[in-house]
Design an enzyme around this catalytic site. Structure first.
Site, PDB file in Angstrom:
ATOM      1  N   CYS A   1       0.846  -1.195   0.000  1.00 55.70           N
ATOM      2  CA  CYS A   1       0.000   0.000   0.000  1.00 55.70           C
ATOM      3  C   CYS A   1       0.885   1.251   0.000  1.00 55.70           C
ATOM      4  O   CYS A   1       1.740   1.396   0.861  1.00 55.70           O
ATOM      5  CB  CYS A   1      -0.902  -0.002   1.229  1.00 55.70           C
ATOM      6  SG  CYS A   1      -1.858   1.509   1.364  1.00 55.70           S
TER       7      CYS A   1
ATOM      8  N   ILE B   1      -0.381  -5.326  -9.873  1.00 52.65           N
ATOM      9  CA  ILE B   1       0.373  -4.491  -8.968  1.00 52.65           C
ATOM     10  C   ILE B   1      -0.565  -3.740  -8.020  1.00 52.65           C
ATOM     11  O   ILE B   1      -1.751  -3.589  -8.325  1.00 52.65           O
ATOM     12  CB  ILE B   1       1.203  -3.418  -9.747  1.00 52.65           C
ATOM     13  CG1 ILE B   1       0.268  -2.590 -10.638  1.00 52.65           C
ATOM     14  CG2 ILE B   1       2.299  -4.047 -10.553  1.00 52.65           C
ATOM     15  CD1 ILE B   1       0.896  -1.410 -11.346  1.00 52.65           C
TER      16      ILE B   1
END
Lengths: 274, 310
Positions: free
Chosen positions: B133, B195
């Protein structure tokens, strides 16, 4: 090309109407372009970028199609709304929207029920339905006379107003639920629209179901994106997004929303029961 | 015809819901499954409750959105109640319907990851480790996925704590994603998701001169990042032997085909729900079915990695 509703409009507060001790209406210029004309029941995301920085969904309480104005009515209930209440004419806020679905009109005689600041979306609906020539009875409920909203405005548009206060200082003494039972003894309606604290709406829902009156209810949940992707405002058990499929839900939909009148989730997703 | 397999699980089709989109409660995830997805990845959660950043947390930009929600979650104990209801029958048993539930978890150290994994192992089919993240608190998210050693440590710790397959979700915001992918594979990852959102990026309001996101910066997602996601899948496919789940800007069946050709065994869809709603899953499945019918392929499997043929 018309602006996307997701783009911010940095708007000066053009006027502030002090509605009650705790409620103010903020007026903004708003270009009534295709796709950006608010419908009764829709909401705006209001971004405060100075001082208390945050953004919250707020109901639209005034739709000035001819003078390119919108009004947003806000009750002072916490840090964010307190900050907004301290703003002055000329101060700026970021607005995006309008978001969500809207109240519909079914039939000719309609009962509109608003509790407290829940009168905000009800007021735009009543004005709209009156323009369409519908007969509207409004139950406007609050804790006391000084907290009643939009009584003159709705009276002026030709709706029949039935005020109702917890302390009996104006009109019927008691809750909106009692007033609703009371009014249904003498009148019947093609439909109803309801907005107020969820505990009140739950009571009204049971009453209107017993009376076989189809209604539309405006719900509120913690919101983040308001664009239908973050998942924050999704309801149990259908998963409907309050920002896209709502905020207005029909009686049939309300029956499927098991959290209605029971619980809501906070910013972290933790449930809070009523 | 659209059926495929991922880490031993049979899937009705290759489409999964990406983490962080409509994944905060079981109800919305079940809606996504009913809308045609073969699996859902939950919004990331960890041990403790976290309210995330103040709004604005999401802003639309050309080609997608930038978000800095800040990993809001109710914490593992509360979230178990949701996990117990994803794709489960009335008795709480997982439906045998070619659909799976994947839990996305985050943390700041190997112990936290393994604790949360063990807590939820019996409630989901797979676990996706969010080590990528781009707008997480210090020590979480991409801070891990940008470090091959830490990636290895966390993946191997979780792998040794649970029996169900684990997926490492990687960040594109590194010099060499291949190196990280190999670390995750060596650590025991059963699959990779490629991704996570790109950047971080930002948007500034020109009237006020202020960054719009409360966190100022956030991860970019949506159609604009698709070419980059595709390239990472293509590269990593040549470096590892474990399956890859492609994600980044998928909006239609042609995008899915590109990801399969690049080497994805399955794909995830998230931001495009902004444009098309949950019905995007059925729409893509139909279009993908039509494409395969009119092609020489007879299964999804045959399409995986086609772009690597010389």
């Amino acid at each position: 090309m018309a602006k996307s509703i997701n783009e911010y409009e940095i708007s000066e507060i053009k006027d502030i109407i002090i509605e009650t001790d705790t409620i103010k209406t903020f007026i903004f210029d708003w270009d009534m372009e295709e796709g950006r004309i608010p419908k009764p029941g829709q909401f705006m995301m209001v971004w405060s970028f100075n001082g208390k920085q945050d953004e919250k969904p707020m109901s639209i309480s005034k739709i000035g199609i001819n003078n390119n104005e919108i009004g947003i009515t806000i009750k002072n209930v916490g840090e964010f709304t307190n900050h907004i209440h301290n703003l002055e004419i000329g101060d700026k806020l970021g607005l995006r929207g309008p978001y969500g679905n809207n109240f519909s009109i079914n039939g000719n005689k309609i009962l509109a029920i608003g509790g407290g600041v829940g009168m905000a979306p009800i007021s735009t609906f009543v004005e709209y339905a009156r323009e369409k020539g519908k007969e509207i009875d409004v139950i406007s409920a609050s804790i006391t006379k000084d907290e009643l909203l939009f009584t003159n405005r709705l009276d002026n548009c030709g709706a029949n107003i039935f005020t109702c206060t917890d302390d009996g200082t104006c009109g019927f003494e008691g809750y909106a639920t009692h007033r609703t039972i009371n009014i249904l003894e003498d009148s019947c309606y093609d439909m109803a629209v309801v907005c107020g604290p969820e505990i009140m709406m739950k009571g009204i829902f049971n009453i209107l179901e017993d009376a076989s009156i189809l209604a539309e209810y405006s719900m509120e949940r913690y919101m983040k994106c308001a664009m239908g992707i973050c998942g924050q405002c999704c309801l149990d058990n259908t998963g409907w997004r309050v920002c896209i499929e709502g905020p207005i839900f029909t009686s049939d939909q309300i029956k499927q929303i098991i959290e209605f009148g029971k619980y809501h989730r906070d910013a972290s997703g933790v449930k809070h029961y009523l | 015809m659209l059926k495929t397999k991922l880490c031993g699980h049979r899937l009705n089709n290759p489409l999964l819901l990406a983490a962080g989109v409509m994944g905060s409660n079981a109800s919305s995830m079940n809606w996504i499954l009913e809308s045609g997805a073969a699996g859902v990845v939950t919004k990331s959660f960890s041990k403790e409750a976290n309210k995330g950043y103040n709004n604005p947390t999401t802003v639309e930009v050309t080609g997608g959105i930038i978000n800095a929600i800040g990993l809001s979650s109710p914490g593992v104990e509360s979230f178990k109640e949701e996990l117990k209801k994803i794709n489960k029958d009335v008795n709480g048993n997982t439906k045998n319907n070619g659909k799976i539930a994947i839990a996305s978890i985050y943390g700041s150290n190997p112990e936290e990851f393994s604790f949360v994994s063990s807590e939820i192992e019996d409630l989901v089919d797979m676990i996706e480790l969010n080590i990528s993240c781009p707008h997480a608190m210090k020590g979480c998210g991409a801070a891990i996925g940008q470090d091959p050693n830490l990636t290895y440590k966390i993946v191997s710790k979780v792998k040794n704590s649970v029996k169900i397959p684990i997926i490492a979700k990687l960040t594109p915001n590194v010099t060499d994603i291949g190196e990280i992918a190999i670390s995750a594979e060596n650590g025991g990852a059963d699959a990779l998701t490629l991704i996570n959102s790109l950047g971080p990026g930002m948007k500034i309001d020109i009237t006020t001169g202020r960054p719009i996101l409360h966190n100022k910066f956030g991860g970019m997602s949506g159609p604009a990042i698709k070419p980059i996601a595709l390239k990472h899948v293509y590269n990593v496919y040549e470096s590892v032997n474990i399956p890859i789940i492609g994600v980044g800007g998928i909006r239609n069946y042609a995008d899915v085909i590109e990801f399969l050709y690049a080497g994805s065994s399955a794909v995830q869809i998230g931001t495009s729900i902004l444009y098309d709603g949950p019905s995007i899953f059925n729409k893509i499945n139909n279009d993908l079915g039509d494409f395969i019918k009119s092609s020489d392929f007879s299964s999804i499997k045959e399409m995986i990695g086609i772009a690597h043929r010389n």
